[in-house]
Enzyme design. Structure first.
Site, mmCIF file in Angstrom:
data_model
loop_
_atom_site.group_PDB
_atom_site.id
_atom_site.type_symbol
_atom_site.label_atom_id
_atom_site.label_comp_id
_atom_site.label_asym_id
_atom_site.label_seq_id
_atom_site.Cartn_x
_atom_site.Cartn_y
_atom_site.Cartn_z
ATOM 1 N N SER A 36 -4.910 -7.060 -4.401
ATOM 2 C CA SER A 36 -4.509 -5.881 -3.657
ATOM 3 C C SER A 36 -5.673 -4.921 -3.665
ATOM 4 O O SER A 36 -6.426 -4.867 -4.654
ATOM 5 C CB SER A 36 -3.289 -5.250 -4.363
ATOM 6 O OG SER A 36 -2.443 -4.613 -3.448
ATOM 7 N N ARG A 37 -5.836 -4.161 -2.567
ATOM 8 C CA ARG A 37 -7.001 -3.270 -2.499
ATOM 9 C C ARG A 37 -6.904 -2.146 -3.529
ATOM 10 O O ARG A 37 -7.892 -1.737 -4.111
ATOM 11 C CB ARG A 37 -7.127 -2.691 -1.084
ATOM 12 C CG ARG A 37 -7.343 -3.766 -0.025
ATOM 13 C CD ARG A 37 -7.063 -3.212 1.344
ATOM 14 N NE ARG A 37 -5.809 -2.463 1.338
ATOM 15 C CZ ARG A 37 -5.412 -1.642 2.294
ATOM 16 N NH1 ARG A 37 -6.172 -1.479 3.355
ATOM 17 N NH2 ARG A 37 -4.270 -0.995 2.199
ATOM 18 N N LYS A 90 9.383 -10.563 4.875
ATOM 19 C CA LYS A 90 9.879 -10.404 6.229
ATOM 20 C C LYS A 90 9.276 -9.150 6.862
ATOM 21 O O LYS A 90 8.957 -8.223 6.114
ATOM 22 C CB LYS A 90 11.410 -10.348 6.280
ATOM 23 C CG LYS A 90 12.078 -9.323 5.361
ATOM 24 C CD LYS A 90 12.008 -7.837 5.530
ATOM 25 C CE LYS A 90 12.125 -7.150 6.816
ATOM 26 N NZ LYS A 90 12.205 -5.642 6.636
HETATM 27 P P1 NAP Z 1 3.933 -0.904 1.381
HETATM 28 O O1 NAP Z 1 4.250 -0.529 -0.016
HETATM 29 O O2 NAP Z 1 3.583 0.162 2.352
HETATM 30 O O3 NAP Z 1 2.763 -1.990 1.461
HETATM 31 C C1 NAP Z 1 2.595 -3.015 0.535
HETATM 32 C C2 NAP Z 1 1.134 -3.119 0.160
HETATM 33 O O4 NAP Z 1 0.411 -3.746 1.204
HETATM 34 C C3 NAP Z 1 0.438 -1.780 -0.009
HETATM 35 O O5 NAP Z 1 0.696 -1.215 -1.276
HETATM 36 C C4 NAP Z 1 -1.021 -2.124 0.186
HETATM 37 O O6 NAP Z 1 -1.602 -2.481 -1.055
HETATM 38 C C5 NAP Z 1 -0.950 -3.336 1.109
HETATM 39 N N1 NAP Z 1 -1.444 -2.930 2.420
HETATM 40 C C6 NAP Z 1 -1.077 -1.838 3.128
HETATM 41 N N2 NAP Z 1 -1.804 -1.772 4.262
HETATM 42 C C7 NAP Z 1 -2.626 -2.835 4.251
HETATM 43 C C8 NAP Z 1 -3.639 -3.284 5.114
HETATM 44 N N3 NAP Z 1 -3.982 -2.595 6.193
HETATM 45 N N4 NAP Z 1 -4.279 -4.436 4.806
HETATM 46 C C9 NAP Z 1 -3.990 -5.101 3.692
HETATM 47 N N5 NAP Z 1 -3.042 -4.702 2.803
HETATM 48 C C10 NAP Z 1 -2.390 -3.576 3.094
HETATM 49 O O7 NAP Z 1 5.126 -1.744 2.033
HETATM 50 P P2 NAP Z 1 6.418 -2.402 1.393
HETATM 51 O O8 NAP Z 1 7.545 -1.455 1.544
HETATM 52 O O9 NAP Z 1 6.134 -2.995 0.097
HETATM 53 O O10 NAP Z 1 6.676 -3.538 2.508
HETATM 54 C C11 NAP Z 1 5.836 -4.667 2.631
HETATM 55 C C12 NAP Z 1 6.573 -5.751 3.367
HETATM 56 O O11 NAP Z 1 7.795 -6.022 2.656
HETATM 57 C C13 NAP Z 1 6.992 -5.346 4.789
HETATM 58 O O12 NAP Z 1 6.861 -6.435 5.653
HETATM 59 C C14 NAP Z 1 8.448 -4.943 4.634
HETATM 60 O O13 NAP Z 1 9.208 -5.166 5.812
HETATM 61 C C15 NAP Z 1 8.901 -5.884 3.526
HETATM 62 N N6 NAP Z 1 10.062 -5.368 2.780
HETATM 63 C C16 NAP Z 1 10.061 -4.097 2.294
HETATM 64 C C17 NAP Z 1 11.202 -3.613 1.670
HETATM 65 C C18 NAP Z 1 11.271 -2.224 1.097
HETATM 66 O O14 NAP Z 1 12.350 -1.813 0.632
HETATM 67 N N7 NAP Z 1 10.213 -1.467 1.063
HETATM 68 C C19 NAP Z 1 12.323 -4.423 1.535
HETATM 69 C C20 NAP Z 1 12.252 -5.743 1.974
HETATM 70 C C21 NAP Z 1 11.125 -6.197 2.602
HETATM 71 P P3 NAP Z 1 -3.178 -2.200 -1.305
HETATM 72 O O15 NAP Z 1 -3.510 -0.883 -0.693
HETATM 73 O O16 NAP Z 1 -3.285 -2.221 -2.805
HETATM 74 O O17 NAP Z 1 -3.893 -3.337 -0.633
#
Ligand code: NAP
Length: 308
Positions: A36-37, A90
């Site tokens: 992760s970044r 997803k």
């Molecule tokens: P998030 O916290 O915003 O993103 C997850 C991680 O992805 C970030 O911490 C970041 O880590 C990395 N990331 C963000 N932008 C990026 C980029 N441009 N390139 C590469 N890595 C990047 O999102 P999340 O809520 O965990 O959701 C992630 C996925 O899980 C989505 O598809 C969402 O639909 C799914 N999901 C989420 C939930 C929920 O409740 N949040 C529930 C079920 C499924 P780094 O900055 O450390 O790289």
């Protein structure tokens, strides 16, 4: 069989909320690395990129890709090309074609690709499917309304093209719908409401039907404050079905017939281990196809700008 050496990529909200606790309790896996970044996972080797991780830790056998969908394809290709099994959060990708490409690569490399749909593993979903299979359905109403400020604070990717906007939660409803309806439906009309300052919708109304003129409608809205709604309601000749709380609770004619604590991510990881052991993939694109159809067929309405 010895545990599957797994790594997590994209350490953010869903990794901390669900993936890490589910993996910690599942003896089929040993979590050995993360990439992760910015994010890190305590107690294991952490890397800034999936490429660096794969080079440094050849023992990784499987990866869970948990970054936003717009950034998942390159990581998935890298992992599959290196012969790793891949779990996709997803929605499985930003387009249907890129996921089809990954499916072909997984097949070529002889590894498993899993397009996970966590809501399908909500506790009462199978009971709803069984009920609908034995009933004549008159109509189905899907009401998925939540407060984006509460559930997705400061998540810019969700408002960018490919982030899906309100279809990010809405696709969870569609993953249940496509699983429990006894036959497939297709979108006949849709209206998507876009905040004038965003590239993804904040609300959508969708009508579905099929050759038998089944009446299915969905309302997705991210402007819901107060009580949140994640319900699928069906009128049938065997009674009124309400699958509520995102699939956790099932009632027929007002009487609760199924309710138990949710185990969505533990079940997803059980399924992933099962397909790895069986040497196959599990990639159902039906929910994503409906989203693509809604964007293709839907009218666009521009509404008030959205600010966090
Ligand atoms: P998030 O916290 O915003 O993103 C997850 C991680 O992805 C970030 O911490 C970041 O880590 C990395 N990331 C963000 N932008 C990026 C980029 N441009 N390139 C590469 N890595 C990047 O999102 P999340 O809520 O965990 O959701 C992630 C996925 O899980 C989505 O598809 C969402 O639909 C799914 N999901 C989420 C939930 C929920 O409740 N949040 C529930 C079920 C499924 P780094 O900055 O450390 O790289």
């Amino acid at each position: 069989m010895s545990p599957i050496n797994i790594a997590i990529v994209g350490v953010g909200k869903i990794v901390r909320d669900q993936h890490l606790p589910a993996l910690a309790k599942n003896a089929d896996y040993r979590l050995i690395a993360a990439a992760s970044r910015h994010g890190t996972v305590d107690g294991i080797d952490n890397f800034k990129s999936i490429e660096a991780m794969i080079d440094a830790v050849p023992a990784v056998e499987a990866v869970s890709l948990c970054m936003p969908p717009q950034y998942r394809y390159e990581a998935a290709r890298t992992a599959l090309a290196a012969g790793k099994h891949v779990f996709l959060e997803k929605p499985p990708g930003a387009t249907l074609s890129e996921v089809a490409d990954l499916e072909a690569l997984a097949e070529e490399k002889g590894v498993s690709l899993f397009a996970s749909w966590h809501s399908r593993y909500a506790p009462a979903v199978e009971a709803a499917k069984t009920f609908l299979a034995s009933a004549a359905i008159r109509n189905v109403r899907i009401i998925w309304k939540e407060d984006v400020r509460h559930w997705h604070p400061n998540q810019e990717w969700i408002w960018a093209a490919g982030g899906l906007g309100v279809f990010d939660p809405g696709i969870n409803a569609l993953s249940i719908m496509t699983h429990i309806l006894p036959r497939p439906v297709f979108i006949t009309s849709a209206t998507l409401e876009f905040p004038e300052n965003r590239d993804a919708p904040i609300a959508a109304t969708i009508a579905f039907s099929d050759a038998e003129k089944l009446d299915v409608a969905a309302e997705f809205d991210w402007r819901q404050t107060g009580k949140q709604s994640w319900d699928i309601v069906a009128e049938t000749d065997a009674g009124g079905m309400v699958l509520s709380e995102g699939g956790a609770k099932l009632a027929i004619d007002g009487k609760i017939v199924h309710e138990e604590p949710e185990q969505e991510y533990p079940m997803l990881y059980r399924r992933f281990a099962e397909i790895i052991k069986a040497g196959r993939s599990d990639v159902d694109l039906a929910p994503l196809r409906h989203v693509a159809d809604a964007f293709m067929l839907g009218r666009r309405k521009f509404v008030e700008a959205f600010h966090d």
